[in-house]
Design a protein around this motif. Structure first.
Motif, PDB file in Angstrom:
ATOM      1  N   ASN A  52       0.855  -1.124   0.115  1.00 11.79           N
ATOM      2  CA  ASN A  52       0.030  -0.055   0.024  1.00 11.79           C
ATOM      3  C   ASN A  52       0.887   1.376   0.164  1.00 11.79           C
ATOM      4  OD1 ASN A  52      -2.513  -1.251  -0.113  1.00 11.79           O
ATOM      5  ND2 ASN A  52      -2.830  -1.357   2.127  1.00 11.79           N
ATOM      6  N   ILE A  64      -5.494  -3.826  -1.123  1.00 10.84           N
ATOM      7  CA  ILE A  64      -6.859  -3.845  -0.554  1.00 10.84           C
ATOM      8  C   ILE A  64      -7.956  -4.243  -1.657  1.00 10.84           C
ATOM      9  CG2 ILE A  64      -6.310  -1.891   0.776  1.00 10.84           C
ATOM     10  CD1 ILE A  64      -8.161   0.064  -1.183  1.00 10.84           C
ATOM     11  N   THR A 110     -13.044  -2.665   0.384  1.00  8.10           N
ATOM     12  CA  THR A 110     -12.241  -1.887   1.284  1.00  8.10           C
ATOM     13  C   THR A 110     -12.405  -0.439   0.799  1.00  8.10           C
ATOM     14  OG1 THR A 110     -10.802  -3.780   1.796  1.00  8.10           O
ATOM     15  CG2 THR A 110     -10.248  -1.615   2.512  1.00  8.10           C
ATOM     16  N   HIS A 169      -9.000  -5.298   7.250  1.00  3.86           N
ATOM     17  CA  HIS A 169     -10.299  -5.106   7.217  1.00  3.86           C
ATOM     18  C   HIS A 169     -11.045  -6.458   7.043  1.00  3.86           C
ATOM     19  CE1 HIS A 169     -13.948  -4.124   4.143  1.00  3.86           C
ATOM     20  NE2 HIS A 169     -14.377  -4.255   5.330  1.00  3.86           N
TER      21      HIS A 169
END
Ligand SMILES: [Zn+2]
Length: 468
Positions: A151, A226, A230, A255
Motif C-alpha cells: 500500500n 486492498i 475496502t 479489514h
C-alpha cells in the motif's frame, strides 16, 4: 436464575429505530418499550457495570446489589455494596463506523486512571470479543508487513501521510530486509511506530489535501493490497468523517468481514474500529478506551501512541474457533480470563438429554435471541428450583453451580451465555482518586465538547427506571 431488565445505549453510530436489532430485541424482552424510528439504538448492555447496570425484573434491585447480598463464590468481600461480574455482554447494531480506538492493558489502565480518572474512569482493562449475528465488518490490528509495504508503494498519498522519505522509507527498507532474511525483528515495529506518530501529529495541515489525493487514486483504479470492498469503506468514511485522518486506516489495518457465526477476539494494545453489522460482544467490565480518530470525543495522542503494540498480523490470528460441547452448545474461548461465550441452539428435534446445558461453577448471563421454550433450573444436587417459559428478548442471570436444561422448545431457540471464573472489578471506588480542580475543569470542558456522549434509555415501565 433471575430475569433481568437491561440498558440500551443510544450512541449516534447505532442503527435507527426498527432497523436496529438492539431495539427490536430490547422491545421483545422489555414490556411497554416503544421503538422510536428517529432514535439510534446502538448497544444493549447485559452486566453490572455502573454505566449501564442490569436490574432484577421482579424488584428493580441492581444485579450488583443482589450479588452483594447473596454471597457466593463470586465474592470474598462481604462488606461490598456491589459485586460486579468481570464481563459485560452486549448486542450491538452498527450503522456507521465507531471511533478508531485501542484499549489499555490492566497495568496501563491502572496508570491512566490514576493520572486522569475523568477520561479513564476504570482501573480495569477491556479485552473484546465480537460474534457476528449478521455479516459484520471491522478493522482490527495492523495489516501484515507485506500488505502495508504494497500500500505504501501503491498510494503516494498514504506514503506522504506516513512521512515520505523521512519515516515511510525506513519502514519500507526494514520490511524488505525482513523479507530477504526471512525473519521478523523489532526494527519494522519501531519504524511503524515512527510513521504512526508522524501521522498523528496534531499540527499537520495536509490531511485535507492527502484525503483528496487518496480518493483520486482510488478513482484511478489503484488498489495495492486492498479489495474492492475496502475501497468502498474508505469512500464511505470520507463522507461520514470528512478530512479525518481515520479515512486512511483501512490501508494499514486489517479489514475483516465476518459471516454470521464467525467470531474474533483482540486483547489490549490492538487498534480497531467496528464498521457495520450486528454482533454479540463480550468485553471486560470496564469503559477505558483510548481513541485515535473518527470521533468528536477526546483523543489522547500520547497515551494512544505509547499503548499500541505495532504488531503486523494476519487476519486469521484474530479469529476464535468454535468448539462443540454438546449437540446444542458451542463454545468460543479466547485466550482471556474475563469471558467465554456459549452459543446455544436448541431445535425441536433435540432429545431431553441433548438439551442439558453444561453446569458452570461460575455466574453467567443468558440472552435469548430467537425462538421459544421452557427451561428447568435445579441445584447442583438436582433439587428443582423452578420452570420458566423463555422467549426471544429474555435475559437471565444464572448463579454458579445451578443446572439449567431446556425441557422443550416450541420454536427453534438460539441464545448466548457469557461467563467467567474471574472476580469482577471493584467499581464502588470509581472516581475517588483526588484530582486538582483545574484538571477537572479542563477535562470537563473537553467532555462538554463531546457531541457523541452516551445517553442511556431505560424501559418506560415505571418499575424499571434506574437512577444512574
Ligand atoms: Zn473497542
Amino acid at each position: 436464575m433471575e430475569q433481568l431488565q437491561c440498558h440500551v445505549k443510544q450512541y449516534a453510530w447505532g442503527k435507527y429505530g426498527e432497523e436496529s436489532e438492539v431495539a427490536r430485541l430490547f422491545a421483545d424482552g422489555h414490556d411497554n418499550f416503544q421503538i422510536d424510528n428517529k432514535t439510534p439504538y446502538a448497544e444493549l448492555w447485559m452486566g453490572t457495570h455502573p454505566d449501564g447496570p442490569a436490574q432484577l425484573k421482579k424488584c428493580s434491585t441492581r444485579l450488583s446489589t443482589y450479588l452483594a447480598k447473596h454471597p457466593s463464590l463470586l465474592t470474598n468481600n462481604n462488606s461490598a455494596k456491589n459485586i460486579h461480574l468481570p464481563f459485560i455482554m452486549k448486542v450491538m447494531s452498527i450503522r456507521t463506523t465507531l471511533s478508531l480506538q485501542v484499549h489499555p492493558t490492566k497495568e496501563q489502565a491502572r496508570r491512566l486512571h490514576e493520572l486522569d480518572p475523568i477520561n479513564y474512569p476504570d482501573r480495569n482493562h477491556k479485552p473484546e470479543l465480537a460474534y457476528a449475528l449478521t455479516r459484520f465488518e471491522l478493522l482490527c490490528g495492523f495489516r501484515p508487513a507485506r500488505e502495508i509495504l504494497k500500500n505504501l508503494q501503491t498510494f503516494p498519498s498514504f506514503r506522504l501521510l506516513f512521512g515520505g522519505d523521512t519515516y515511510a522509507k525506513p519502514l519500507e527498507d526494514s520490511i524488505l530486509e525482513e523479507k530477504k532474511m526471512g525473519v521478523v525483528n523489532q526494527e519494522s515495529r519501531k519504524c511503524l511506530e515512527n510513521c504512526f506518530r508522524f501521522m498523528m501529529d496534531p499540527d499537520r495541515s495536509d490531511v485535507h489535501n492527502l484525503v483528496s489525493k487518496l480518493l483520486l487514486e482510488l478513482d484511478n483504479g489503484l488498489r495495492g493490497a486492498i479489495e474492492e470492498g475496502t475501497a468502498g469503506v474508505i469512500r464511505k468514511m470520507s463522507v461520514d468523517f470528512p478530512n479525518d485522518i481515520g479515512i486512511f486506516s483501512p490501508l494499514f489495518l486489517n479489514h475483516m468481514i465476518l459471516e454470521p457465526g464467525q467470531c474474533c477476539y483482540y486483547a489490549a494494545e490492538e487498534l480497531h474500529a467496528y464498521l457495520s453489522g450486528e454482533c454479540v460482544e463480550c468485553v471486560g467490565c470496564s469503559n477505558n478506551t483510548i481513541r485515535a480518530a473518527m470521533t468528536p470525543k477526546y483523543i489522547d495522542r500520547d497515551a494512544l501512541c505509547s499503548v499500541l503494540n505495532y504488531k503486523m498480523t494476519e487476519q486469521k490470528d484474530y479469529l476464535v474457533p468454535e468448539m462443540k460441547l454438546t449437540p446444542c452448545v458451542d463454545m468460543y474461548a479466547p485466550d482471556c480470563k474475563d469471558f467465554q461465550l456459549h452459543r446455544i441452539r436448541v431445535g425441536t428435534e433435540h432429545t431431553s438429554k441433548e438439551m442439558l446445558m453444561p453446569t458452570l461453577d461460575c455466574a453467567s448471563i443468558l440472552v435469548v435471541v430467537s425462538g421459544k421454550g421452557t427451561i428447568e433450573e435445579a441445584t447442583q444436587e438436582n433439587q428443582l428450583i423452578g420452570k420458566y417459559e423463555v422467549k426471544r428478548g429474555d435475559i437471565f442471570y444464572i448463579p454458579p453451580k445451578h443446572n439449567v436444561r431446556f425441557l422443550e422448545c416450541s420454536e427453534a431457540l438460539e441464545g448466548y451465555r457469557t461467563f467467567s471464573y474471574e472476580m469482577g472489578p471493584d467499581h464502588d471506588t470509581r472516581l475517588v482518586t483526588p484530582v486538582s480542580k483545574s484538571t477537572i475543569n479542563e477535562k470537563m470542558l473537553k467532555l462538554e465538547a463531546d457531541m457523541e456522549a452516551p445517553t442511556t434509555v431505560v424501559n418506560k415501565t415505571p418499575t424499571a427506571v434506574v437512577k444512574v
